[in-house]
Design a protein around this motif. Sequence first.
Motif, PDB file in Angstrom:
ATOM      1  N   MET A   2      37.140  74.222  22.659  1.00 15.97           N
ATOM      2  CA  MET A   2      38.178  73.939  21.666  1.00 15.97           C
ATOM      3  C   MET A   2      39.464  73.479  22.327  1.00 15.97           C
ATOM      4  O   MET A   2      40.111  72.545  21.851  1.00 15.97           O
ATOM      5  CB  MET A   2      38.477  75.189  20.828  1.00 15.97           C
ATOM      6  CG  MET A   2      37.590  75.357  19.653  1.00 15.97           C
ATOM      7  SD  MET A   2      38.113  76.568  18.442  1.00 15.97           S
ATOM      8  CE  MET A   2      39.250  77.626  19.234  1.00 15.97           C
ATOM      9  N   ALA A   3      39.858  74.118  23.415  1.00 12.42           N
ATOM     10  CA  ALA A   3      41.107  73.764  24.087  1.00 12.42           C
ATOM     11  C   ALA A   3      41.062  72.337  24.630  1.00 12.42           C
ATOM     12  O   ALA A   3      42.018  71.574  24.467  1.00 12.42           O
ATOM     13  CB  ALA A   3      41.398  74.745  25.207  1.00 12.42           C
ATOM     14  N   VAL A   4      39.952  71.976  25.242  1.00  9.55           N
ATOM     15  CA  VAL A   4      39.823  70.619  25.780  1.00  9.55           C
ATOM     16  C   VAL A   4      39.830  69.600  24.644  1.00  9.55           C
ATOM     17  O   VAL A   4      40.449  68.535  24.752  1.00  9.55           O
ATOM     18  CB  VAL A   4      38.552  70.499  26.641  1.00  9.55           C
ATOM     19  CG1 VAL A   4      38.235  69.061  26.979  1.00  9.55           C
ATOM     20  CG2 VAL A   4      38.705  71.324  27.904  1.00  9.55           C
ATOM     21  N   ALA A   5      39.169  69.912  23.547  1.00  9.60           N
ATOM     22  CA  ALA A   5      39.138  68.984  22.410  1.00  9.60           C
ATOM     23  C   ALA A   5      40.531  68.784  21.824  1.00  9.60           C
ATOM     24  O   ALA A   5      40.920  67.664  21.492  1.00  9.60           O
ATOM     25  CB  ALA A   5      38.184  69.503  21.344  1.00  9.60           C
ATOM     26  N   VAL A   6      41.297  69.855  21.694  1.00  8.68           N
ATOM     27  CA  VAL A   6      42.649  69.729  21.146  1.00  8.68           C
ATOM     28  C   VAL A   6      43.539  68.951  22.105  1.00  8.68           C
ATOM     29  O   VAL A   6      44.347  68.116  21.679  1.00  8.68           O
ATOM     30  CB  VAL A   6      43.239  71.131  20.842  1.00  8.68           C
ATOM     31  CG1 VAL A   6      44.718  71.070  20.574  1.00  8.68           C
ATOM     32  CG2 VAL A   6      42.510  71.753  19.674  1.00  8.68           C
ATOM     33  N   MET A   7      43.410  69.212  23.401  1.00  7.82           N
ATOM     34  CA  MET A   7      44.249  68.488  24.374  1.00  7.82           C
ATOM     35  C   MET A   7      43.903  67.003  24.432  1.00  7.82           C
ATOM     36  O   MET A   7      44.758  66.201  24.808  1.00  7.82           O
ATOM     37  CB  MET A   7      44.114  69.125  25.750  1.00  7.82           C
ATOM     38  CG  MET A   7      44.816  70.445  25.854  1.00  7.82           C
ATOM     39  SD  MET A   7      44.811  71.082  27.522  1.00  7.82           S
ATOM     40  CE  MET A   7      43.422  72.189  27.436  1.00  7.82           C
ATOM     41  N   ASN A   8      42.691  66.648  24.067  1.00 11.02           N
ATOM     42  CA  ASN A   8      42.296  65.239  24.095  1.00 11.02           C
ATOM     43  C   ASN A   8      42.552  64.511  22.784  1.00 11.02           C
ATOM     44  O   ASN A   8      42.267  63.321  22.683  1.00 11.02           O
ATOM     45  CB  ASN A   8      40.824  65.109  24.472  1.00 11.02           C
ATOM     46  CG  ASN A   8      40.591  65.357  25.932  1.00 11.02           C
ATOM     47  OD1 ASN A   8      41.448  65.061  26.756  1.00 11.02           O
ATOM     48  ND2 ASN A   8      39.435  65.906  26.272  1.00 11.02           N
ATOM     49  N   LEU A   9      43.062  65.212  21.785  1.00 11.79           N
ATOM     50  CA  LEU A   9      43.395  64.554  20.516  1.00 11.79           C
ATOM     51  C   LEU A   9      44.607  63.655  20.702  1.00 11.79           C
ATOM     52  O   LEU A   9      45.565  64.013  21.368  1.00 11.79           O
ATOM     53  CB  LEU A   9      43.727  65.590  19.438  1.00 11.79           C
ATOM     54  CG  LEU A   9      42.592  66.256  18.718  1.00 11.79           C
ATOM     55  CD1 LEU A   9      43.135  67.289  17.747  1.00 11.79           C
ATOM     56  CD2 LEU A   9      41.747  65.251  17.976  1.00 11.79           C
ATOM     57  N   SER A  10      44.554  62.510  20.099  1.00 11.61           N
ATOM     58  CA  SER A  10      45.743  61.664  20.055  1.00 11.61           C
ATOM     59  C   SER A  10      46.252  61.653  18.621  1.00 11.61           C
ATOM     60  O   SER A  10      45.609  62.154  17.717  1.00 11.61           O
ATOM     61  CB  SER A  10      45.406  60.248  20.527  1.00 11.61           C
ATOM     62  OG  SER A  10      44.523  59.628  19.614  1.00 11.61           O
ATOM     63  N   GLU A  11      47.392  61.072  18.403  1.00 10.79           N
ATOM     64  CA  GLU A  11      47.943  61.074  17.051  1.00 10.79           C
ATOM     65  C   GLU A  11      47.108  60.229  16.102  1.00 10.79           C
ATOM     66  O   GLU A  11      47.082  60.478  14.905  1.00 10.79           O
ATOM     67  CB  GLU A  11      49.385  60.583  17.075  1.00 10.79           C
ATOM     68  CG  GLU A  11      50.321  61.579  17.686  1.00 10.79           C
ATOM     69  CD  GLU A  11      51.760  61.248  17.423  1.00 10.79           C
ATOM     70  OE1 GLU A  11      52.028  60.519  16.432  1.00 10.79           O
ATOM     71  OE2 GLU A  11      52.605  61.702  18.188  1.00 10.79           O
TER      72      GLU A  11
END
Length: 81
Positions: free
Chosen positions: A69-78
Amino acid sequence: MPRFIMPRLIRFLLARFADGVALGLAVGLAILWTDLGQLARLISTSGHDASLTALFFAQMALLFGTFGMAVAVMNLSEADG
Protein backbone atom coordinates in the motif's frame (compact mmCIF):
# COMPACT_ATOMS: atom_id res chain seq x y z
CA MET A 1 -31.94 -2.28 -1.06
CA PRO A 2 -29.19 0.12 -2.18
CA ARG A 3 -25.78 -1.33 -2.91
CA PHE A 4 -22.77 0.23 -1.28
CA ILE A 5 -20.30 1.34 -3.91
CA MET A 6 -16.78 1.53 -2.57
CA PRO A 7 -14.78 4.61 -3.53
CA ARG A 8 -12.15 4.08 -6.19
CA LEU A 9 -9.19 4.96 -3.96
CA ILE A 10 -10.29 2.51 -1.23
CA ARG A 11 -10.62 -0.27 -3.82
CA PHE A 12 -7.15 0.63 -5.12
CA LEU A 13 -5.64 0.46 -1.62
CA LEU A 14 -7.35 -2.83 -0.78
CA ALA A 15 -6.15 -4.38 -4.03
CA ARG A 16 -2.55 -3.31 -3.37
CA PHE A 17 -2.83 -4.59 0.21
CA ALA A 18 -4.09 -7.95 -1.07
CA ASP A 19 -1.17 -8.11 -3.54
CA GLY A 20 1.24 -7.46 -0.70
CA VAL A 21 -0.41 -10.07 1.52
CA ALA A 22 -0.07 -12.68 -1.22
CA LEU A 23 3.59 -11.79 -1.70
CA GLY A 24 4.18 -11.86 2.06
CA LEU A 25 2.67 -15.31 2.39
CA ALA A 26 4.79 -16.56 -0.50
CA VAL A 27 7.96 -15.10 1.03
CA GLY A 28 7.05 -16.57 4.43
CA LEU A 29 6.53 -19.97 2.87
CA ALA A 30 9.90 -19.72 1.09
CA ILE A 31 11.62 -18.75 4.35
CA LEU A 32 10.16 -21.72 6.20
CA TRP A 33 10.68 -24.13 3.31
CA THR A 34 14.37 -23.25 2.94
CA ASP A 35 14.81 -23.11 6.74
CA LEU A 36 16.46 -19.71 6.46
CA GLY A 37 18.21 -18.90 9.71
CA GLN A 38 16.98 -22.24 11.08
CA LEU A 39 13.62 -20.59 11.73
CA ALA A 40 11.59 -23.65 10.73
CA ARG A 41 13.69 -25.80 13.05
CA LEU A 42 13.16 -23.35 15.93
CA ILE A 43 9.40 -23.36 15.37
CA SER A 44 9.20 -27.15 15.09
CA THR A 45 11.17 -27.78 18.29
CA SER A 46 9.08 -25.38 20.35
CA GLY A 47 5.93 -26.55 22.02
CA HIS A 48 3.75 -24.08 20.12
CA ASP A 49 4.14 -25.07 16.47
CA ALA A 50 0.75 -23.96 15.14
CA SER A 51 0.51 -20.67 16.99
CA LEU A 52 4.06 -19.61 16.11
CA THR A 53 3.54 -20.50 12.46
CA ALA A 54 0.26 -18.57 12.35
CA LEU A 55 1.89 -15.57 14.01
CA PHE A 56 4.81 -15.71 11.57
CA PHE A 57 2.51 -15.76 8.54
CA ALA A 58 0.28 -13.03 9.97
CA GLN A 59 3.30 -10.78 10.52
CA MET A 60 4.64 -11.42 7.02
CA ALA A 61 1.23 -10.74 5.46
CA LEU A 62 0.76 -7.52 7.42
CA LEU A 63 4.30 -6.31 6.70
CA PHE A 64 4.19 -6.91 2.96
CA GLY A 65 0.59 -5.71 2.67
CA THR A 66 1.50 -2.44 4.33
CA PHE A 67 4.59 -2.08 2.12
CA GLY A 68 2.46 -2.73 -0.95
CA MET A 69 0.00 0.00 0.00
CA ALA A 70 2.77 2.46 0.88
CA VAL A 71 4.59 1.95 -2.41
CA ALA A 72 1.34 2.28 -4.36
CA VAL A 73 0.45 5.56 -2.63
CA MET A 74 3.95 6.96 -3.13
CA ASN A 75 3.75 6.14 -6.84
CA LEU A 76 0.42 7.91 -7.34
CA SER A 77 0.53 11.06 -9.38
CA GLU A 78 -2.11 13.75 -9.42
CA ALA A 79 -3.40 12.47 -12.75
CA ASP A 80 -4.04 9.00 -11.25
CA GLY A 81 -5.97 10.05 -8.16
